[in-house]
Design a protein around this motif. Structure first.
Motif, PDB file in Angstrom:
ATOM      1  N   LEU A 115     -32.440 -46.458  62.673  1.00 49.42           N
ATOM      2  CA  LEU A 115     -31.763 -45.223  62.276  1.00 49.42           C
ATOM      3  C   LEU A 115     -30.826 -45.460  61.094  1.00 49.42           C
ATOM      4  CD1 LEU A 115     -31.652 -42.272  63.164  1.00 49.42           C
ATOM      5  CD2 LEU A 115     -29.790 -42.883  64.733  1.00 49.42           C
ATOM      6  N   LEU A 116     -30.174 -46.636  61.090  1.00 47.25           N
ATOM      7  CA  LEU A 116     -29.217 -46.969  60.031  1.00 47.25           C
ATOM      8  C   LEU A 116     -29.960 -47.599  58.859  1.00 47.25           C
ATOM      9  CD1 LEU A 116     -26.365 -48.356  62.295  1.00 47.25           C
ATOM     10  CD2 LEU A 116     -26.436 -46.141  61.135  1.00 47.25           C
ATOM     11  N   ARG A 117     -30.520 -46.726  58.023  1.00 45.27           N
ATOM     12  CA  ARG A 117     -31.323 -47.149  56.876  1.00 45.27           C
ATOM     13  C   ARG A 117     -30.824 -46.458  55.613  1.00 45.27           C
ATOM     14  NH1 ARG A 117     -37.291 -48.974  58.178  1.00 45.27           N
ATOM     15  NH2 ARG A 117     -36.709 -50.418  59.823  1.00 45.27           N
ATOM     16  N   PRO A 118     -31.127 -47.008  54.445  1.00 46.28           N
ATOM     17  CA  PRO A 118     -30.634 -46.400  53.207  1.00 46.28           C
ATOM     18  C   PRO A 118     -30.983 -44.911  53.124  1.00 46.28           C
ATOM     19  CG  PRO A 118     -31.598 -48.538  52.741  1.00 46.28           C
ATOM     20  CD  PRO A 118     -31.897 -48.249  54.189  1.00 46.28           C
ATOM     21  N   GLY A 119     -29.980 -44.109  52.794  1.00 50.61           N
ATOM     22  CA  GLY A 119     -30.182 -42.669  52.721  1.00 50.61           C
ATOM     23  C   GLY A 119     -30.137 -41.971  54.060  1.00 50.61           C
ATOM     24  N   LEU A 120     -29.985 -42.739  55.158  1.00 48.86           N
ATOM     25  CA  LEU A 120     -29.944 -42.175  56.519  1.00 48.86           C
ATOM     26  C   LEU A 120     -31.044 -41.132  56.685  1.00 48.86           C
ATOM     27  CD1 LEU A 120     -26.062 -41.836  56.806  1.00 48.86           C
ATOM     28  CD2 LEU A 120     -27.506 -43.732  57.575  1.00 48.86           C
ATOM     29  N   PRO A 121     -32.324 -41.554  56.558  1.00 49.72           N
ATOM     30  CA  PRO A 121     -33.431 -40.597  56.438  1.00 49.72           C
ATOM     31  C   PRO A 121     -33.625 -39.672  57.627  1.00 49.72           C
ATOM     32  CG  PRO A 121     -34.245 -42.847  56.696  1.00 49.72           C
ATOM     33  CD  PRO A 121     -32.784 -42.954  56.455  1.00 49.72           C
ATOM     34  N   ASP A 177     -41.964 -34.240  60.528  1.00 48.07           N
ATOM     35  CA  ASP A 177     -41.406 -34.996  59.403  1.00 48.07           C
ATOM     36  C   ASP A 177     -41.506 -36.485  59.733  1.00 48.07           C
ATOM     37  OD1 ASP A 177     -39.608 -36.284  57.515  1.00 48.07           O
ATOM     38  OD2 ASP A 177     -38.748 -34.313  57.116  1.00 48.07           O
ATOM     39  N   GLN A 178     -42.139 -37.237  58.851  1.00 52.83           N
ATOM     40  CA  GLN A 178     -42.338 -38.665  59.098  1.00 52.83           C
ATOM     41  C   GLN A 178     -41.020 -39.405  59.252  1.00 52.83           C
ATOM     42  OE1 GLN A 178     -45.250 -40.052  59.721  1.00 52.83           O
ATOM     43  NE2 GLN A 178     -44.333 -42.068  60.063  1.00 52.83           N
ATOM     44  N   ARG A 179     -39.966 -38.891  58.640  1.00 49.15           N
ATOM     45  CA  ARG A 179     -38.660 -39.545  58.730  1.00 49.15           C
ATOM     46  C   ARG A 179     -38.087 -39.511  60.146  1.00 49.15           C
ATOM     47  NH1 ARG A 179     -35.612 -36.234  54.140  1.00 49.15           N
ATOM     48  NH2 ARG A 179     -36.910 -34.613  55.126  1.00 49.15           N
ATOM     49  N   LEU A 227     -32.508 -59.310  58.231  1.00 48.33           N
ATOM     50  CA  LEU A 227     -31.573 -58.204  58.425  1.00 48.33           C
ATOM     51  C   LEU A 227     -31.929 -57.034  57.517  1.00 48.33           C
ATOM     52  CD1 LEU A 227     -29.014 -57.485  60.050  1.00 48.33           C
ATOM     53  CD2 LEU A 227     -27.668 -58.431  58.169  1.00 48.33           C
ATOM     54  N   CYS A 228     -32.250 -57.339  56.264  1.00 46.05           N
ATOM     55  CA  CYS A 228     -32.651 -56.276  55.332  1.00 46.05           C
ATOM     56  C   CYS A 228     -33.934 -55.592  55.803  1.00 46.05           C
ATOM     57  CB  CYS A 228     -32.844 -56.855  53.929  1.00 46.05           C
ATOM     58  SG  CYS A 228     -31.309 -57.252  53.065  1.00 46.05           S
ATOM     59  N   ASP A 229     -34.903 -56.378  56.221  1.00 50.05           N
ATOM     60  CA  ASP A 229     -36.159 -55.793  56.698  1.00 50.05           C
ATOM     61  C   ASP A 229     -35.917 -54.864  57.881  1.00 50.05           C
ATOM     62  OD1 ASP A 229     -37.723 -57.047  54.791  1.00 50.05           O
ATOM     63  OD2 ASP A 229     -38.334 -58.695  56.095  1.00 50.05           O
ATOM     64  N   SER A 230     -35.060 -55.272  58.799  1.00 52.25           N
ATOM     65  CA  SER A 230     -34.843 -54.461  59.998  1.00 52.25           C
ATOM     66  C   SER A 230     -34.153 -53.139  59.659  1.00 52.25           C
ATOM     67  CB  SER A 230     -34.022 -55.238  61.034  1.00 52.25           C
ATOM     68  OG  SER A 230     -32.674 -55.392  60.617  1.00 52.25           O
ATOM     69  N   HIS A 231     -33.358 -53.114  58.588  1.00 51.02           N
ATOM     70  CA  HIS A 231     -32.666 -51.883  58.190  1.00 51.02           C
ATOM     71  C   HIS A 231     -33.371 -51.162  57.036  1.00 51.02           C
ATOM     72  CE1 HIS A 231     -28.971 -51.977  60.627  1.00 51.02           C
ATOM     73  NE2 HIS A 231     -29.126 -53.283  60.605  1.00 51.02           N
ATOM     74  N   GLY A 232     -34.570 -51.597  56.696  1.00 51.61           N
ATOM     75  CA  GLY A 232     -35.324 -50.911  55.654  1.00 51.61           C
ATOM     76  C   GLY A 232     -34.733 -51.062  54.266  1.00 51.61           C
ATOM     77  N   ILE A 233     -34.005 -52.139  54.013  1.00 51.05           N
ATOM     78  CA  ILE A 233     -33.399 -52.384  52.704  1.00 51.05           C
ATOM     79  C   ILE A 233     -34.380 -53.187  51.854  1.00 51.05           C
ATOM     80  CG2 ILE A 233     -31.505 -53.523  51.475  1.00 51.05           C
ATOM     81  CD1 ILE A 233     -29.782 -53.026  53.980  1.00 51.05           C
ATOM     82  N   VAL A 234     -34.730 -52.656  50.699  1.00 47.08           N
ATOM     83  CA  VAL A 234     -35.655 -53.345  49.802  1.00 47.08           C
ATOM     84  C   VAL A 234     -34.944 -54.533  49.158  1.00 47.08           C
ATOM     85  CG1 VAL A 234     -37.076 -53.127  47.725  1.00 47.08           C
ATOM     86  CG2 VAL A 234     -36.929 -51.220  49.355  1.00 47.08           C
ATOM     87  N   TRP A 235     -35.584 -55.684  49.171  1.00 45.50           N
ATOM     88  CA  TRP A 235     -35.012 -56.874  48.559  1.00 45.50           C
ATOM     89  C   TRP A 235     -36.047 -57.542  47.659  1.00 45.50           C
ATOM     90  CZ3 TRP A 235     -37.694 -61.346  49.586  1.00 45.50           C
ATOM     91  CH2 TRP A 235     -38.528 -61.322  50.715  1.00 45.50           C
ATOM     92  N   ARG A 236     -35.554 -58.351  46.741  1.00 50.81           N
ATOM     93  CA  ARG A 236     -36.445 -59.084  45.833  1.00 50.81           C
ATOM     94  C   ARG A 236     -35.870 -60.474  45.599  1.00 50.81           C
ATOM     95  NH1 ARG A 236     -36.172 -59.956  40.405  1.00 50.81           N
ATOM     96  NH2 ARG A 236     -34.571 -58.348  40.092  1.00 50.81           N
ATOM     97  N   ALA A 237     -36.701 -61.491  45.810  1.00 56.96           N
ATOM     98  CA  ALA A 237     -36.290 -62.860  45.509  1.00 56.96           C
ATOM     99  C   ALA A 237     -36.391 -63.087  44.005  1.00 56.96           C
ATOM    100  CB  ALA A 237     -37.162 -63.860  46.259  1.00 56.96           C
TER     101      ALA A 237
END
Length: 353
Positions: free
Chosen positions: A66-72, A106-108, A259-269
């Motif tokens: 639920l706690l994801r960027p933009g609180l979709p 709504d998919q969100r 942690l980022c994956d679980s909260h839907g945060i996009v990351w880049r190495a």
């Protein structure tokens, strides 16, 4: 004349018995009954909480979903309420959004994972009130809801009927309460040093930020790309520090990625010269230099850090291969054992920089 409105993000949290629950969404009729019970609990707890439209999702999320960027999920509830308010105005009412033929509109509002893994689930709620009432009511909810907003047995029984989840306790929460609970959970798991990243992305996603984190890990939030950039260091980039320090750094980097994956945060190495990314950016291959070893491969394991990397000698060249998450590690490990039936196991200390 259009009434100015104020959205208050809430949630109904349930501590559930251990188990693997694959039913995550609730049909329309059951969602309406559950929403009615939750509305009564909310109105009993805080004065004037029944003066607006309560919008409830027929879905049980884990907090990190639920706690994801933009609180979709909350944004989807606001979008569902908007046309009704525009057409009929804002008045005390209830809107429950459940499934039709197994699908939510709504998919969100559909939890991203097929099963529940933990013992706490939340149903997102949105209380839409007039702007005039909104600020004072939201302040009151922030002060009082967590202390006084227990969920009574009728709503808990309806959750069990709809999803088979037997709850031991139910609690009404604000979105900030839920965020604070997640922070406490991270503290308990020893991950408080990484929590500032998640908190910043959720609360201030439009602001760039550089992070100095646990074990010397660094990261940068780039709002223009909506992504976290993580400079990746192979052992040969780490300098002359103790090899155990590298293990701590690598574990922190992988934990932050999880942690980022679980909260839907996009990351880049972000990798240095001599490195390349593979498998959707989740694997780092680093050229180490020439070697006299015959063609071979070894996995480097450690009691504290687990799988650190593989070393591969191929045609006189040595490479280190670093997985950035557990799924990639398992995938590559199967491939390694197929390509190198005699795959050696070596210690972390034998991973030569």
């Amino acid at each position: 004349m259009t009434t100015a409105i104020h959205d208050i993000r809430l949630a109904a949290g349930f501590e559930i018995q251990p188990g693997s629950y694959s039913r995550r969404t609730i049909d329309r009729l059951q969602a309406e009954r559950l929403a009615e019970a939750l509305a009564k609990d909310l109105a009993r707890t805080v004065d004037q909480a029944d003066q607006g439209m309560l919008v409830a999702a027929g879905a049980a999320f884990e907090p990190h979903e639920l706690l994801r960027p933009g609180l979709p999920a909350w944004s989807a509830l606001a979008d569902a309420a908007e046309p009704l308010i525009r057409q009929s105005g804002l008045s005390p009412s209830l809107l429950a959004i459940g499934t039709h033929q197994g699908q939510l509109p709504d998919q969100r509002l559909t939890p991203p994972n097929p099963t529940v893994q933990g013992q706490f689930v939340v149903i997102p709620l949105l209380l839409v009130v007039t702007e005039e009432l909104g600020i004072s009511l939201e302040s009151q909810l922030e002060r009082e809801l967590f202390e006084r907003g227990s969920i009574d047995p009728p709503a808990r029984a309806l959750l069990s009927e709809a999803l088979g989840m037997e709850s031991t306790h139910g609690q009404l929460l604000t979105a900030n309460d839920l965020l604070a609970l997640q922070h406490v959970q991270m503290d308990t798991a020893g991950l408080s040093g990484l929590w500032p990243v998640v908190e910043h992305v959720l609360l201030a996603p439009d602001e760039a930020m550089d992070f100095d984190l646990a074990a010397g890990l660094q990261a940068t939030w780039q709002p223009e790309h909506n992504q976290l950039v993580l400079p990746f260091l192979g052992l040969i980039d780490f300098g002359q520090r103790d090899i155990r320090d590298y293990g701590l750094w690598l574990r922190a980097a992988r934990t932050l990625i999880t942690l980022c994956d679980s909260h839907g945060i996009v990351w880049r190495a972000e990798v240095a010269a001599g490195c390349e990314l593979d498998l959707d950016g989740r694997l780092v291959r680093q050229d180490v230099g020439k070697t006299h070893e015959p063609n071979s491969a070894a996995q480097h394991l450690d009691d504290e850090f687990g799988l650190v990397a593989w070393s591969v000698a191929d045609s006189g060249q040595l490479k280190h291969i670093y997985p950035l998450d557990a799924g990639t590690a398992n995938q590559v490990n199967r491939t390694m054992h197929q390509q190198f039936p005699g795959l050696e196991t070596r210690t972390f200390d034998e991973l030569k920089p």
